[in-house]
Design a protein around this motif. Structure first.
Motif, PDB file in Angstrom:
ATOM      1  N   ILE A   8     -43.494  30.441   0.243  1.00  0.00           N
ATOM      2  CA  ILE A   8     -42.388  31.242  -0.290  1.00  0.00           C
ATOM      3  C   ILE A   8     -42.406  31.252  -1.818  1.00  0.00           C
ATOM      4  CG2 ILE A   8     -39.876  31.361  -0.520  1.00  0.00           C
ATOM      5  CD1 ILE A   8     -39.670  30.481   2.375  1.00  0.00           C
ATOM      6  N   LEU A   9     -42.725  30.130  -2.426  1.00  0.00           N
ATOM      7  CA  LEU A   9     -42.748  30.042  -3.882  1.00  0.00           C
ATOM      8  C   LEU A   9     -44.167  30.021  -4.451  1.00  0.00           C
ATOM      9  CD1 LEU A   9     -39.833  27.523  -4.506  1.00  0.00           C
ATOM     10  CD2 LEU A   9     -39.838  29.995  -4.841  1.00  0.00           C
ATOM     11  N   ALA A  10     -45.125  30.483  -3.700  1.00  0.00           N
ATOM     12  CA  ALA A  10     -46.505  30.524  -4.195  1.00  0.00           C
ATOM     13  C   ALA A  10     -46.582  31.397  -5.442  1.00  0.00           C
ATOM     14  CB  ALA A  10     -47.440  31.063  -3.116  1.00  0.00           C
ATOM     15  N   GLY A  11     -47.099  30.862  -6.523  1.00  0.00           N
ATOM     16  CA  GLY A  11     -47.233  31.591  -7.778  1.00  0.00           C
ATOM     17  C   GLY A  11     -46.036  31.477  -8.687  1.00  0.00           C
ATOM     18  N   ALA A  12     -44.956  30.856  -8.242  1.00  0.00           N
ATOM     19  CA  ALA A  12     -43.751  30.734  -9.066  1.00  0.00           C
ATOM     20  C   ALA A  12     -44.006  29.903 -10.320  1.00  0.00           C
ATOM     21  CB  ALA A  12     -42.611  30.124  -8.265  1.00  0.00           C
ATOM     22  N   ASP A  13     -44.980  29.031 -10.287  1.00  0.00           N
ATOM     23  CA  ASP A  13     -45.282  28.202 -11.452  1.00  0.00           C
ATOM     24  C   ASP A  13     -45.834  29.022 -12.616  1.00  0.00           C
ATOM     25  OD1 ASP A  13     -47.553  28.638  -9.800  1.00  0.00           O
ATOM     26  OD2 ASP A  13     -48.629  27.049 -10.843  1.00  0.00           O
ATOM     27  N   ARG A  14     -46.267  30.246 -12.362  1.00  0.00           N
ATOM     28  CA  ARG A  14     -46.794  31.118 -13.419  1.00  0.00           C
ATOM     29  C   ARG A  14     -45.737  32.080 -13.958  1.00  0.00           C
ATOM     30  NH1 ARG A  14     -50.883  31.801  -9.322  1.00  0.00           N
ATOM     31  NH2 ARG A  14     -49.967  33.848  -9.020  1.00  0.00           N
ATOM     32  N   ALA A  15     -44.560  32.075 -13.387  1.00  0.00           N
ATOM     33  CA  ALA A  15     -43.514  33.022 -13.783  1.00  0.00           C
ATOM     34  C   ALA A  15     -42.811  32.574 -15.063  1.00  0.00           C
ATOM     35  CB  ALA A  15     -42.491  33.158 -12.661  1.00  0.00           C
ATOM     36  N   TYR A  36     -33.782  30.087 -13.538  1.00  0.00           N
ATOM     37  CA  TYR A  36     -34.678  29.140 -14.178  1.00  0.00           C
ATOM     38  C   TYR A  36     -35.525  29.945 -15.151  1.00  0.00           C
ATOM     39  CZ  TYR A  36     -33.351  26.208 -10.268  1.00  0.00           C
ATOM     40  OH  TYR A  36     -32.633  25.501  -9.354  1.00  0.00           O
ATOM     41  N   CYS A  37     -35.511  29.542 -16.413  1.00  0.00           N
ATOM     42  CA  CYS A  37     -36.199  30.313 -17.445  1.00  0.00           C
ATOM     43  C   CYS A  37     -37.077  29.381 -18.269  1.00  0.00           C
ATOM     44  CB  CYS A  37     -35.180  31.021 -18.323  1.00  0.00           C
ATOM     45  SG  CYS A  37     -35.915  32.133 -19.509  1.00  0.00           S
ATOM     46  N   ARG A  38     -38.303  29.783 -18.462  1.00  0.00           N
ATOM     47  CA  ARG A  38     -39.251  28.977 -19.224  1.00  0.00           C
ATOM     48  C   ARG A  38     -38.919  28.980 -20.720  1.00  0.00           C
ATOM     49  NH1 ARG A  38     -44.534  27.614 -17.557  1.00  0.00           N
ATOM     50  NH2 ARG A  38     -44.243  29.052 -15.848  1.00  0.00           N
ATOM     51  N   ARG A  39     -38.453  30.114 -21.238  1.00  0.00           N
ATOM     52  CA  ARG A  39     -38.175  30.259 -22.673  1.00  0.00           C
ATOM     53  C   ARG A  39     -36.726  30.665 -22.890  1.00  0.00           C
ATOM     54  NH1 ARG A  39     -42.190  32.641 -26.051  1.00  0.00           N
ATOM     55  NH2 ARG A  39     -40.679  31.965 -27.592  1.00  0.00           N
TER      56      ARG A  39
END
Length: 65
Positions: A8-15, A36-39
């Motif tokens: 379900i969250l495959a690839g979410a680490d690149r978002a 959840y926001c990286r920046r």
């Protein structure tokens, strides 16, 4: 994550950002979203608005009419 549901969250680490709506996924009776926001600095800048008349004179742009 529940074993077997990782896809379900495959690839979410690149978002850059991810929104989760527990009221839809977890059937909670109240409206809730989690972002959840990286920046966060970029997000705050995008939604920050300081009117021209509230800025110090040295920071104001020249008016071109």
């Amino acid at each position: 994550m529940v074993p077997g549901w990782e896809w379900i969250l495959a690839g979410a680490d690149r978002a850059d950002s991810l929104v989760v709506n527990p009221h839809k996924w977890l059937f909670t009776p109240f409206d809730l979203s989690a972002l959840y926001c990286r920046r966060m600095d970029v997000l705050r800048q995008a939604f920050a608005l300081t009117p021209e008349y509230c800025r110090p004179a040295k920071d104001r742009r020249a008016c071109t009419i």
